[in-house]
Scaffold this active site. Structure first.
Site, PDB file in Angstrom:
ATOM      1  N   ARG A 216      32.523  25.384  34.809  1.00 36.37           N
ATOM      2  CA  ARG A 216      32.596  25.679  36.233  1.00 36.37           C
ATOM      3  C   ARG A 216      31.303  26.322  36.741  1.00 36.37           C
ATOM      4  O   ARG A 216      30.616  25.783  37.625  1.00 36.37           O
ATOM      5  CB  ARG A 216      33.761  26.666  36.467  1.00 36.37           C
ATOM      6  CG  ARG A 216      33.923  27.140  37.895  1.00 36.37           C
ATOM      7  CD  ARG A 216      34.784  28.418  37.971  1.00 36.37           C
ATOM      8  NE  ARG A 216      33.921  29.593  37.959  1.00 36.37           N
ATOM      9  CZ  ARG A 216      33.691  30.381  39.006  1.00 36.37           C
ATOM     10  NH1 ARG A 216      34.303  30.152  40.140  1.00 36.37           N
ATOM     11  NH2 ARG A 216      32.874  31.412  38.910  1.00 36.37           N
ATOM     12  N   GLY A 240      34.602  32.824  50.335  1.00 35.80           N
ATOM     13  CA  GLY A 240      35.288  33.427  49.188  1.00 35.80           C
ATOM     14  C   GLY A 240      34.309  33.729  48.076  1.00 35.80           C
ATOM     15  O   GLY A 240      34.343  33.118  47.014  1.00 35.80           O
ATOM     16  N   ASP A 262      34.483  37.553  51.798  1.00 39.03           N
ATOM     17  CA  ASP A 262      35.691  37.610  50.965  1.00 39.03           C
ATOM     18  C   ASP A 262      36.617  38.668  51.531  1.00 39.03           C
ATOM     19  O   ASP A 262      36.175  39.715  51.991  1.00 39.03           O
ATOM     20  CB  ASP A 262      35.347  37.921  49.507  1.00 39.03           C
ATOM     21  CG  ASP A 262      36.377  37.346  48.540  1.00 39.03           C
ATOM     22  OD1 ASP A 262      36.006  36.562  47.651  1.00 39.03           O
ATOM     23  OD2 ASP A 262      37.585  37.684  48.680  1.00 39.03           O
ATOM     24  N   ILE A 290      38.030  34.572  56.319  1.00 39.53           N
ATOM     25  CA  ILE A 290      37.105  33.733  57.077  1.00 39.53           C
ATOM     26  C   ILE A 290      37.729  33.346  58.424  1.00 39.53           C
ATOM     27  O   ILE A 290      37.036  33.200  59.429  1.00 39.53           O
ATOM     28  CB  ILE A 290      36.676  32.486  56.257  1.00 39.53           C
ATOM     29  CG1 ILE A 290      35.572  31.710  56.954  1.00 39.53           C
ATOM     30  CG2 ILE A 290      37.838  31.555  55.988  1.00 39.53           C
ATOM     31  CD1 ILE A 290      34.231  32.313  56.861  1.00 39.53           C
ATOM     32  N   GLU A 291      39.065  33.251  58.433  1.00 36.00           N
ATOM     33  CA  GLU A 291      39.775  32.855  59.651  1.00 36.00           C
ATOM     34  C   GLU A 291      39.812  33.984  60.685  1.00 36.00           C
ATOM     35  O   GLU A 291      40.065  33.742  61.861  1.00 36.00           O
ATOM     36  CB  GLU A 291      41.223  32.433  59.342  1.00 36.00           C
ATOM     37  CG  GLU A 291      41.348  31.159  58.518  1.00 36.00           C
ATOM     38  CD  GLU A 291      41.276  31.386  57.005  1.00 36.00           C
ATOM     39  OE1 GLU A 291      40.949  32.532  56.584  1.00 36.00           O
ATOM     40  OE2 GLU A 291      41.521  30.436  56.245  1.00 36.00           O
ATOM     41  N   GLU A 306      33.948  27.944  45.937  1.00 37.48           N
ATOM     42  CA  GLU A 306      34.697  27.539  44.755  1.00 37.48           C
ATOM     43  C   GLU A 306      36.145  27.801  45.108  1.00 37.48           C
ATOM     44  O   GLU A 306      36.617  28.919  45.028  1.00 37.48           O
ATOM     45  CB  GLU A 306      34.236  28.336  43.538  1.00 37.48           C
ATOM     46  CG  GLU A 306      34.665  27.701  42.241  1.00 37.48           C
ATOM     47  CD  GLU A 306      36.093  28.019  41.856  1.00 37.48           C
ATOM     48  OE1 GLU A 306      37.022  27.371  42.406  1.00 37.48           O
ATOM     49  OE2 GLU A 306      36.294  28.889  41.002  1.00 37.48           O
ATOM     50  N   GLU A 315      47.003  26.960  45.917  1.00 34.07           N
ATOM     51  CA  GLU A 315      46.351  28.095  46.609  1.00 34.07           C
ATOM     52  C   GLU A 315      45.951  27.691  48.019  1.00 34.07           C
ATOM     53  O   GLU A 315      45.713  28.547  48.858  1.00 34.07           O
ATOM     54  CB  GLU A 315      45.050  28.573  45.931  1.00 34.07           C
ATOM     55  CG  GLU A 315      45.188  29.455  44.762  1.00 34.07           C
ATOM     56  CD  GLU A 315      43.820  29.846  44.202  1.00 34.07           C
ATOM     57  OE1 GLU A 315      42.926  30.251  44.967  1.00 34.07           O
ATOM     58  OE2 GLU A 315      43.677  29.755  42.977  1.00 34.07           O
ATOM     59  N   SER A 320      40.799  26.916  54.082  1.00 35.50           N
ATOM     60  CA  SER A 320      39.859  27.894  54.641  1.00 35.50           C
ATOM     61  C   SER A 320      38.446  27.321  54.712  1.00 35.50           C
ATOM     62  O   SER A 320      37.688  27.624  55.631  1.00 35.50           O
ATOM     63  CB  SER A 320      39.842  29.173  53.803  1.00 35.50           C
ATOM     64  OG  SER A 320      41.144  29.728  53.769  1.00 35.50           O
ATOM     65  N   HIS A 464      39.224  26.741  32.651  1.00 30.61           N
ATOM     66  CA  HIS A 464      40.355  27.641  32.858  1.00 30.61           C
ATOM     67  C   HIS A 464      41.434  27.002  33.722  1.00 30.61           C
ATOM     68  O   HIS A 464      42.523  27.545  33.845  1.00 30.61           O
ATOM     69  CB  HIS A 464      39.890  28.986  33.435  1.00 30.61           C
ATOM     70  CG  HIS A 464      39.566  28.938  34.900  1.00 30.61           C
ATOM     71  ND1 HIS A 464      38.409  28.355  35.384  1.00 30.61           N
ATOM     72  CD2 HIS A 464      40.256  29.376  35.982  1.00 30.61           C
ATOM     73  CE1 HIS A 464      38.406  28.466  36.705  1.00 30.61           C
ATOM     74  NE2 HIS A 464      39.505  29.067  37.095  1.00 30.61           N
TER      75      HIS A 464
HETATM   76  C1  LIG Z   1      38.242  31.160  43.101  1.00 33.45           C
HETATM   77  S1  LIG Z   1      37.523  32.637  43.699  1.00 33.45           S
HETATM   78  C2  LIG Z   1      35.790  32.271  43.624  1.00 33.45           C
HETATM   79  C3  LIG Z   1      34.909  33.490  43.599  1.00 33.45           C
HETATM   80  C4  LIG Z   1      33.411  33.224  43.493  1.00 33.45           C
HETATM   81  N1  LIG Z   1      32.946  32.386  44.587  1.00 33.45           N
HETATM   82  C5  LIG Z   1      33.047  32.603  42.173  1.00 33.45           C
HETATM   83  O1  LIG Z   1      32.725  31.414  42.173  1.00 33.45           O
HETATM   84  O2  LIG Z   1      33.114  33.263  41.136  1.00 33.45           O
HETATM   85  C6  LIG Z   1      37.954  32.539  45.382  1.00 33.45           C
HETATM   86  C7  LIG Z   1      37.650  33.793  46.202  1.00 33.45           C
HETATM   87  O3  LIG Z   1      37.815  33.441  47.579  1.00 33.45           O
HETATM   88  C8  LIG Z   1      38.452  34.501  48.279  1.00 33.45           C
HETATM   89  N2  LIG Z   1      39.128  33.884  49.442  1.00 33.45           N
HETATM   90  C9  LIG Z   1      40.067  32.913  49.427  1.00 33.45           C
HETATM   91  N3  LIG Z   1      40.423  32.544  50.667  1.00 33.45           N
HETATM   92  C10 LIG Z   1      39.683  33.309  51.509  1.00 33.45           C
HETATM   93  C11 LIG Z   1      39.620  33.433  52.934  1.00 33.45           C
HETATM   94  N4  LIG Z   1      40.378  32.663  53.712  1.00 33.45           N
HETATM   95  N5  LIG Z   1      38.768  34.339  53.454  1.00 33.45           N
HETATM   96  C12 LIG Z   1      38.016  35.141  52.657  1.00 33.45           C
HETATM   97  N6  LIG Z   1      38.037  35.069  51.318  1.00 33.45           N
HETATM   98  C13 LIG Z   1      38.862  34.176  50.735  1.00 33.45           C
HETATM   99  C14 LIG Z   1      39.372  35.120  47.241  1.00 33.45           C
HETATM  100  O4  LIG Z   1      39.647  36.471  47.570  1.00 33.45           O
HETATM  101  C15 LIG Z   1      38.551  34.971  45.955  1.00 33.45           C
HETATM  102  O5  LIG Z   1      37.778  36.103  45.703  1.00 33.45           O
END
Ligand SMILES: C[S@@+](CC[C@H](N)C(=O)[O-])C[C@H]1O[C@@H](n2cnc3c(N)ncnc32)[C@H](O)[C@@H]1O
Ligand SMILES: *[C@@H]1O[C@H](CO)[C@@H](O)[C@H](O)[C@H]1NC(C)=O
Ligand SMILES: *[C@@H]1O[C@H](CO)[C@@H](O)[C@H](O)[C@H]1NC(C)=O
Length: 516
Positions: A216, A240, A262, A290-291, A306, A315, A320, A464
């Site tokens: 990843r 995110g 985030d 983000i919304e 990601e 999820e 988003s 994962h």
């Molecule tokens: C799968 S993780 C990826 C984290 C990082 N980008 C990485 O690649 O290691 C997704 C992240 O997006 C955040 N997230 C998901 N939906 C979101 C939203 N609508 N607004 C802000 N953050 C969001 C989650 O809190 C989480 O920390």
């Protein structure tokens, strides 16, 4: 660069293993240099000395003619992270596709070199292609092929224009439906309804797991580091950002400004991380959904994220990303990753089926068969053994992140599974996995970017995400070579749009599974 984990490849794939090994080990590095070294001789020497990739040996080993040589060079130049190029497992050579006849570099000095010349004093290494007449014919064919590819690229552009028109019409319609409140995306969740989701991302352990998933994380890194021309002086939005890893890759790749968003508490760590790496001038971190927040800029050139979950869509974080795309992406901007395929195939593992289902018929002498009704409908996330796979995979959905709209994330698809086992056998489970192009073939060719892709399938390095497996209540008998027909339907759970309902229709049975 450490060797990739290869132990999970079936031994019959020794040939493919070699290729993958070569690719993961040497090409990403080599490729960066390939771009800098203009002289053919310097490139050859560099690759042999630094990366133990001897092009002359490769030409010999695979008995390449001019045609094959051109494709191999373009393959090497266009492909960075090929951990899981699924086709390796089926096709004899990874550059077999005619796509690789299209030059990646303009006026590529390596392509203007005759492979036979490379072998030169060391003696001829070409098989049939060595005949000068053949070589001419092949070159003519290659030129023709390049012309054809350009025409196709134009056709694709026209097609894209058409799709844009349809999309624009769709947007108007969607705006109407969304006013009547039936769209059901995560954008409509209240902050308190979404609290549990974001608190799960607050703990460090989930980020540790994601960062340690090399397939990843390195795929994102390789894409950004090998395509600096994509990021140079651009404004990038990271939807995110978690620990901020993707934002830092983008900053290193030359982005002018990165906005990292985030809603989870992890962003406070990201603030420290960004400062510790002296990137605070480039990366702006914002806590919030983000919304719900307002970005400090009106438009961004690139969105990275990601967002992928189990079964790809679990999820619903892609919602988003689409929200951010529709609101903030500048005309001509791009979303990365840009393309993904969800595939499905059959498993024949009678042992496992008995262990999960028949088990309940007699538990210490008691009948607990009613428990089966609870066990069956829950999809399981696990790593499958390659020797239990009994059909070819089939693609059930393709998602183009630059164009897809929210309503298309719920869908139905009819499928045919071709049974590959040589004897009659039993389908005990259906499994799904996905393939992700951070930059897809057609985008990369048009924009001359490097392709980066990976797969979460059972025959390649595990991630994962593992695979998502659906137990059949009653196993289905199939004959060798049979095409098993079925239908899959994917819906969001209306009460919790972050979880999904997946329904399979197979033979005369129908079963709905939850993914939560
Ligand atoms: C799968 S993780 C990826 C984290 C990082 N980008 C990485 O690649 O290691 C997704 C992240 O997006 C955040 N997230 C998901 N939906 C979101 C939203 N609508 N607004 C802000 N953050 C969001 C989650 O809190 C989480 O920390
Ligand atoms: C597939 O076929 C082989 C024989 O070719 C057989 O031994 C094996 O049990 C079959 N696998 C399944 C899952 O039925
Ligand atoms: C992805 O799916 C599409 C069909 O929807 C197919 O044309 C394409 O070849 C698939 N790509 C890969 C790499 O499997």
């Amino acid at each position: 660069m450490e060797p990739a984990e290869l132990s999970c490849f079936p031994s019959s794939c020794a040939h493919s293993q070699r290729l993958i090994h070569m690719a993961t080990y040497c090409l990403p590095v080599c490729l960066l240099f390939f771009r800098l070294l203009s002289s053919v001789k310097a490139t050859l020497q560099h690759c042999t000395a630094e990366h133990q990739v001897n092009l002359v040996d490769l030409i010999r080993k695979y008995n390449l003619d001019d045609y094959g040589y051109i494709k191999m060079i373009n393959f090497i130049r266009s492909t960075v992270s090929i951990y899981d190029y699924i086709h390796f497992l089926y096709a004899p050579l990874p550059w077999e596709s005619e796509d690789f006849l299209q030059p990646v570099l303009q006026d590529d000095p390596l392509l203007q070199t005759d492979p036979e010349e490379l072998c030169g004093s060391e003696g001829s290494c070409l098989a049939s292609g060595a005949d000068p007449h053949n070589a001419l014919v092949h070159r003519a064919q290659a030129a023709e092929e390049r012309a054809r590819s350009s025409e196709e690229a134009l056709a694709r552009a026209m097609d894209d224009l058409h799709k844009l028109k349809v999309l624009a019409q769709g947007l108007v319609l969607n705006a109407e439906t969304s006013r009547s409140g039936t769209l059901g995306g995560v954008a409509e969740l209240r902050e308190d309804e979404d609290e549990a989701y974001f608190s799960s991302y607050g703990h460090y352990s989930i980020h540790e797991e994601m960062l340690k998933d090399k397939v990843r994380t390195e795929s994102y890194r390789d894409f950004m580091y090998s395509n600096p021309e994509v990021f140079r002086d651009k404004v990038v939005l990271d939807v995110g950002c978690g620990t901020g890893i993707l934002s830092m890759f983008a900053a290193q790749a030359g982005a002018k400004k990165v906005i990292a968003v985030d809603q989870s508490e992890i962003i406070y760590q990201a603030m420290d991380i960004v400062r510790s790496n002296q990137l605070e001038d480039k990366i702006t971190l914002i806590k919030g959904r983000i919304e719900d927040i307002k970005l400090p800029v009106e438009k961004v050139d690139i969105i990275i994220s990601e967002w992928m979950g189990y079964f790809l869509l679990f999820e619903s974080m892609l919602d988003s990303v689409l929200y951010a795309r529709d609101l903030y992406l500048a005309d001509g901007g791009s979303v990365y990753p840009d393309l993904c395929n969800i595939s499905l195939a059959a498993v024949g593992d009678v042992q496992k089926h008995q262990d999960r289902i028949a088990f309940w018929d007699d538990v210490y002498g008691f009948n607990m068969a009613c428990m089966k009704k609870a066990v069956v409908p829950e999809a399981v996330v696990e790593v499958l053994k390659a020797d239990t796979l009994i059909s070819e995979p089939t693609v059930i959905q393709t998602i183009d992140c630059n164009r897809v709209c929210l309503s298309e994330l719920e869908f139905s698809s009819d499928f045919h599974l071709k049974i590959t086992n040589t004897t009659d056998c039993t389908v005990s489970q259906i499994y799904t996995y996905w393939l992700l192009f951070i930059c897809s073939l057609s985008t990369c060719y048009t924009k001359r970017n490097n392709i980066v892709m990976f797969s979460t399938g059972p025959q390649v390095t595990k991630t994962h995400w593992k695979q998502t497996v659906f137990l059949l209540e009653k196993p289905v008998s199939v004959q060798a070579g049979e095409e098993l027909q079925g239908k899959i339907t994917v819906r969001k759970n209306k009460k919790d749009p972050r979880s999904l309902w997946v329904t399979f229709e197979l033979r005369d049975r129908k079963q709905t599974y939850s993914l939560q």
